[in-house]
Motif scaffolding. Structure first.
Motif, PDB file in Angstrom:
ATOM      1  N   GLU A   1     -15.267  57.830  48.710  1.00 21.19           N
ATOM      2  CA  GLU A   1     -15.891  56.918  47.751  1.00 21.19           C
ATOM      3  C   GLU A   1     -17.024  57.673  47.069  1.00 21.19           C
ATOM      4  O   GLU A   1     -17.632  58.560  47.671  1.00 21.19           O
ATOM      5  CB  GLU A   1     -16.441  55.703  48.518  1.00 21.19           C
TER       6      GLU A   1
ATOM      7  N   LYS B   1     -23.216  68.506  50.605  1.00 20.78           N
ATOM      8  CA  LYS B   1     -22.949  67.810  51.870  1.00 20.78           C
ATOM      9  C   LYS B   1     -23.825  66.577  52.041  1.00 20.78           C
ATOM     10  O   LYS B   1     -23.359  65.540  52.507  1.00 20.78           O
ATOM     11  CB  LYS B   1     -23.227  68.759  53.051  1.00 20.78           C
ATOM     12  N   SER B   2     -25.113  66.718  51.722  1.00 20.22           N
ATOM     13  CA  SER B   2     -26.083  65.686  52.107  1.00 20.22           C
ATOM     14  C   SER B   2     -26.770  64.976  50.953  1.00 20.22           C
ATOM     15  O   SER B   2     -27.466  63.984  51.174  1.00 20.22           O
ATOM     16  CB  SER B   2     -27.176  66.301  52.982  1.00 20.22           C
TER      17      SER B   2
ATOM     18  N   PHE C   1     -21.319  60.914  47.888  1.00 23.80           N
ATOM     19  CA  PHE C   1     -19.927  60.751  48.335  1.00 23.80           C
ATOM     20  C   PHE C   1     -19.969  60.218  49.761  1.00 23.80           C
ATOM     21  O   PHE C   1     -20.871  60.572  50.530  1.00 23.80           O
ATOM     22  CB  PHE C   1     -19.202  62.107  48.374  1.00 23.80           C
ATOM     23  N   TRP C   2     -18.980  59.395  50.097  1.00 29.90           N
ATOM     24  CA  TRP C   2     -18.863  58.881  51.467  1.00 29.90           C
ATOM     25  C   TRP C   2     -17.411  58.976  51.887  1.00 29.90           C
ATOM     26  O   TRP C   2     -16.508  58.578  51.150  1.00 29.90           O
ATOM     27  CB  TRP C   2     -19.344  57.429  51.542  1.00 29.90           C
ATOM     28  N   LYS C   3     -17.210  59.486  53.120  1.00 33.76           N
ATOM     29  CA  LYS C   3     -15.852  59.708  53.624  1.00 33.76           C
ATOM     30  C   LYS C   3     -15.486  58.659  54.670  1.00 33.76           C
ATOM     31  O   LYS C   3     -16.278  58.372  55.572  1.00 33.76           O
ATOM     32  CB  LYS C   3     -15.770  61.087  54.291  1.00 33.76           C
ATOM     33  N   LYS C   4     -14.283  58.154  54.549  1.00 37.39           N
ATOM     34  CA  LYS C   4     -13.754  57.200  55.525  1.00 37.39           C
ATOM     35  C   LYS C   4     -12.420  57.730  56.030  1.00 37.39           C
ATOM     36  O   LYS C   4     -11.522  58.005  55.226  1.00 37.39           O
ATOM     37  CB  LYS C   4     -13.564  55.836  54.859  1.00 37.39           C
TER      38      LYS C   4
ATOM     39  N   TRP D   1     -16.039  55.089  59.016  1.00 40.55           N
ATOM     40  CA  TRP D   1     -16.822  55.909  58.105  1.00 40.55           C
ATOM     41  C   TRP D   1     -17.300  57.152  58.838  1.00 40.55           C
ATOM     42  O   TRP D   1     -17.743  57.075  59.997  1.00 40.55           O
ATOM     43  CB  TRP D   1     -18.015  55.114  57.569  1.00 40.55           C
ATOM     44  N   VAL D   2     -17.233  58.284  58.194  1.00 38.36           N
ATOM     45  CA  VAL D   2     -17.709  59.538  58.783  1.00 38.36           C
ATOM     46  C   VAL D   2     -19.235  59.515  58.759  1.00 38.36           C
ATOM     47  O   VAL D   2     -19.844  59.274  57.717  1.00 38.36           O
ATOM     48  CB  VAL D   2     -17.171  60.740  57.980  1.00 38.36           C
ATOM     49  N   ALA D   3     -19.851  59.738  59.912  1.00 36.33           N
ATOM     50  CA  ALA D   3     -21.318  59.737  59.996  1.00 36.33           C
ATOM     51  C   ALA D   3     -21.872  61.062  59.497  1.00 36.33           C
ATOM     52  O   ALA D   3     -21.259  62.119  59.689  1.00 36.33           O
ATOM     53  CB  ALA D   3     -21.750  59.496  61.435  1.00 36.33           C
ATOM     54  N   ALA D   4     -23.012  60.993  58.838  1.00 33.06           N
ATOM     55  CA  ALA D   4     -23.693  62.223  58.419  1.00 33.06           C
ATOM     56  C   ALA D   4     -24.126  62.990  59.667  1.00 33.06           C
ATOM     57  O   ALA D   4     -24.500  62.398  60.673  1.00 33.06           O
ATOM     58  CB  ALA D   4     -24.893  61.874  57.562  1.00 33.06           C
TER      59      ALA D   4
END
Lengths: 82, 147
Positions: B49, B115-116, B120-123, B132-135
């Protein structure tokens, strides 16, 4: 009126990607307080503010950022790009 | 600089070929390509996302910052959003410079910030469900070396 946007699990907990919010909140923190008072789903999304990042008019900022003249506020978890 | 945030698959080799063309004054090109990693065959799909508008602005600002720190002849960032399958390229960074040191450093800088600090957010969807992938703390800590 401010456009408030939600992304990732913040969006999922609140149940919508964006909304128009009538507010006179002076800061992002005050806007969060106003939203939390609305319904449980907002309370659930904003329960741990250390897990949420905020952008004001598409610039990363903090919860103490003022909202004077602001069009858009976004709430989301720490980013995971790359 | 060139920044493309796109919903469709891209070909890193074709991107590099194009980026390398007509490069008088450039002696070094560094590229990084990130792939959808599947640890042990459990991953079905990765959903990315993003925040249309802010994503482009944030990445543009990162590349401008890199161009201020190092003398680059060009830079390219390509990043996908939408649904990706294991093994597909997620993103690539290419940096061009007269000499390799600037190209390597700028590519690392851009990767650390993407990256940080890029929205963007990865699921992940695995055989166990979606999450959801945690930072990662290491990714946040990696920014310290640039401050």
């Amino acid at each position: 009126m401010i456009d408030v946007l939600y992304f990732a699990w913040v969006r999922e907990r609140i149940g919508l990607p964006r909304e128009r919010v009538e507010t006179d909140a002076p800061t992002v923190a005050a806007l969060v307080d106003q939203l939390r008072a609305r319904e449980d789903r907002y309370e659930a999304a904003f329960a741990d503010l250390s897990a949420i990042r905020v952008a004001v008019d598409q610039q990363l900022t903090g919860f103490d950022a003022p909202l004077t003249g602001v069009r858009e506020v976004a709430f989301f978890p720490p980013m995971t790009g790359g | 600089m060139e920044i493309r945030i796109l919903p469709d698959a891209f070909d890193p080799g074709a991107e590099l070929a194009r980026f390398s063309t007509d490069r008088s004054g450039t002696g070094a090109i560094v590229t990084f390509t990130g792939l959808v990693r599947d640890d042990g065959g459990a991953l079905h799909a990765l959903e990315i996302e993003h925040y249309p508008g802010m994503t482009e602005a944030a990445v543009t600002a990162m590349v401008a910052e890199a161009e201020g720190r190092w003398t680059l002849t060009d830079a390219l960032v390509v990043h996908r959003h939408g649904t990706l399958r294991p093994g597909e390229p997620i993103m690539m960074v290419a940096t061009a410079a007269r000499h390799r040191a600037a190209a390597f450093a700028a590519a690392e800088f851009l990767m650390d910030y993407l990256k940080s600090r890029a929205p963007f957010w990865k699921k992940e969807t695995t055989r166990d469900g979606t999450s959801w992938v945690a930072a990662r703390d290491e990714d946040e800590a990696a920014l310290d070396r640039w401050t």
